[in-house]
Design an enzyme around this catalytic site. Structure first.
Site, PDB file in Angstrom:
ATOM      1  N   GLU A 114       0.743  -1.103   0.032  1.00  0.00           N
ATOM      2  CA  GLU A 114      -0.079  -0.110   0.099  1.00  0.00           C
ATOM      3  C   GLU A 114       0.705   1.125  -0.030  1.00  0.00           C
ATOM      4  O   GLU A 114       0.470   2.296  -0.661  1.00  0.00           O
ATOM      5  CB  GLU A 114      -1.016   0.051   1.270  1.00  0.00           C
ATOM      6  CG  GLU A 114      -1.984  -1.315   1.101  1.00  0.00           C
ATOM      7  CD  GLU A 114      -2.616  -1.303   2.353  1.00  0.00           C
ATOM      8  OE1 GLU A 114      -2.466  -0.933   3.601  1.00  0.00           O
ATOM      9  OE2 GLU A 114      -4.044  -1.449   2.276  1.00  0.00           O
ATOM     10  N   GLU A 147      -2.914 -10.233   4.156  1.00  0.00           N
ATOM     11  CA  GLU A 147      -3.841 -10.018   4.999  1.00  0.00           C
ATOM     12  C   GLU A 147      -4.973 -11.252   5.185  1.00  0.00           C
ATOM     13  O   GLU A 147      -5.367 -11.397   6.345  1.00  0.00           O
ATOM     14  CB  GLU A 147      -4.841  -8.702   4.428  1.00  0.00           C
ATOM     15  CG  GLU A 147      -3.934  -7.518   4.867  1.00  0.00           C
ATOM     16  CD  GLU A 147      -3.109  -6.877   3.705  1.00  0.00           C
ATOM     17  OE1 GLU A 147      -2.820  -7.804   2.721  1.00  0.00           O
ATOM     18  OE2 GLU A 147      -2.548  -5.861   3.874  1.00  0.00           O
TER      19      GLU A 147
END
Ligand code: 1HE
Length: 268
Positions: free
Chosen positions: A121, A141
């Site tokens: 990110e 994740e």
């Protein structure tokens, strides 16, 4: 211009190089540069100030063998956060990453090793990504019982498309090497040091007029969020300002009198 007091940064190491190029390095290699709350606050601090401090380009790097392991999972575990706490954490990540993407200062990420979860990110908030042969990208994740909270749903999806992004999250798929460039996760792959090559690109970008770079590294992202009609309108306004800037006159004169370099194909 504002001054950047580099002594106030602890988790980032910050160097001011020649030509207005600054190197911002995540500096917790023992924790694989995992993003704890302090690091995010330092990113907000630096990237809020940089556009007004004469910073002409930034190289964003990670120290050690890995660019960034993403969210500090140990801090997250120890803090036992409430939903509202973590929402506010994510809002600070967005503050930092939006400052990067929309701030108008070119950011070139130099990648090696793990570029995973929140690390991806962070990297995807830079304008250009250079990877070395060790770099690899993933969104772990799903396996950790988590979801992305630092903008992957937007920025990673923009880079690789929805189906690949969802696959990365569902299956933990890892992309590396030339394939990662072909998909758009990075724009360059180098045999040597990604940092050296990122420096080279940053020095090139830093030679552009700051107002041109501001438009390139801010307007393009804003326009992605607009309708095509509104983006064309906004583009006209930005071009009106940028393309008549007094500092551009010398460059245009050099083209007109034939002293400026011409655009040529790469030589073999
Ligand atoms: C960490 C972290 C971390 C390492 N938070 N401490 N991200 C992940 O799921 C990636 C998790 N990390 C890894 O898979 C691996 O650590 C790496 C591939 C990055 C590196 O492997 P390796 O073998 O070099 O290191 P290591 O032995 O796993 O870790 C070394 C130390 O770094 C160890 O600490 P130590 O005190 O025991 O020495 C690890 O605990 C620490 N470390 N990664 C905290 N991530 C806003 S939402 C964003 C969502 C996410 O980003 S989810 C996180 C995804």
């Amino acid at each position: 211009p504002l001054q950047i007091d580099i002594s106030r940064f602890k988790n980032l190491s910050i160097e001011d190089h020649d030509d207005g190029v600054w190197v911002v390095t995540l500096n917790r290699p023992k924790k694989r540069n995992a993003l704890d709350t302090d690091t995010i606050e330092e990113l907000v601090d630096f990237f809020s100030t940089a556009p007004r401090a004469g910073v002409r380009a930034v190289v964003l790097a990670g120290s050690g063998d890995h660019f960034c392991a993403g969210l500090d999972l140990v801090e997250h575990h120890n803090d036992d956060r409430s939903p509202a706490d973590f929402m506010h954490i994510c809002l600070r990540w967005h503050e930092a990453f939006n400052k990067m993407e929309y701030g108008g200062v070119p950011i070139i990420a130099a990648l090696q090793g793990a570029v995973v979860g929140g690390g991806l990110e962070l990297a995807s908030s830079a304008h250009v990504r250079v990877m070395d042969q060790t770099a690899y990208f993933a969104l772990p994740e799903g396996q950790r019982g988590l979801f992305t909270g630092g903008g992957a749903t937007i920025r990673v999806t923009d880079l690789v498309g929805k189906a690949r992004m969802v696959d990365m999250m569902l299956t933990g798929r890892v992309y590396q090497g030339q394939e990662a460039v072909d998909l758009g996760l990075a724009q360059y792959i180098v045999d040597g040091s990604s940092l050296d090559y990122a420096m080279e690109l940053a020095r090139k970008a830093a030679q552009n007029l700051p107002l041109s770079n501001f438009a390139i590294c801010s307007a393009v992202s804003h326009m992605q969020n607009m309708s095509a009609m509104d983006a064309a309108y906004a583009e006209s306004v930005v071009a009106g300002v940028v393309n008549t800037q007094p500092d551009a006159r010398a460059r245009l004169a050099a083209f007109a009198d034939k002293s400026a370099a011409r655009v040529r194909p790469n030589s073999e």
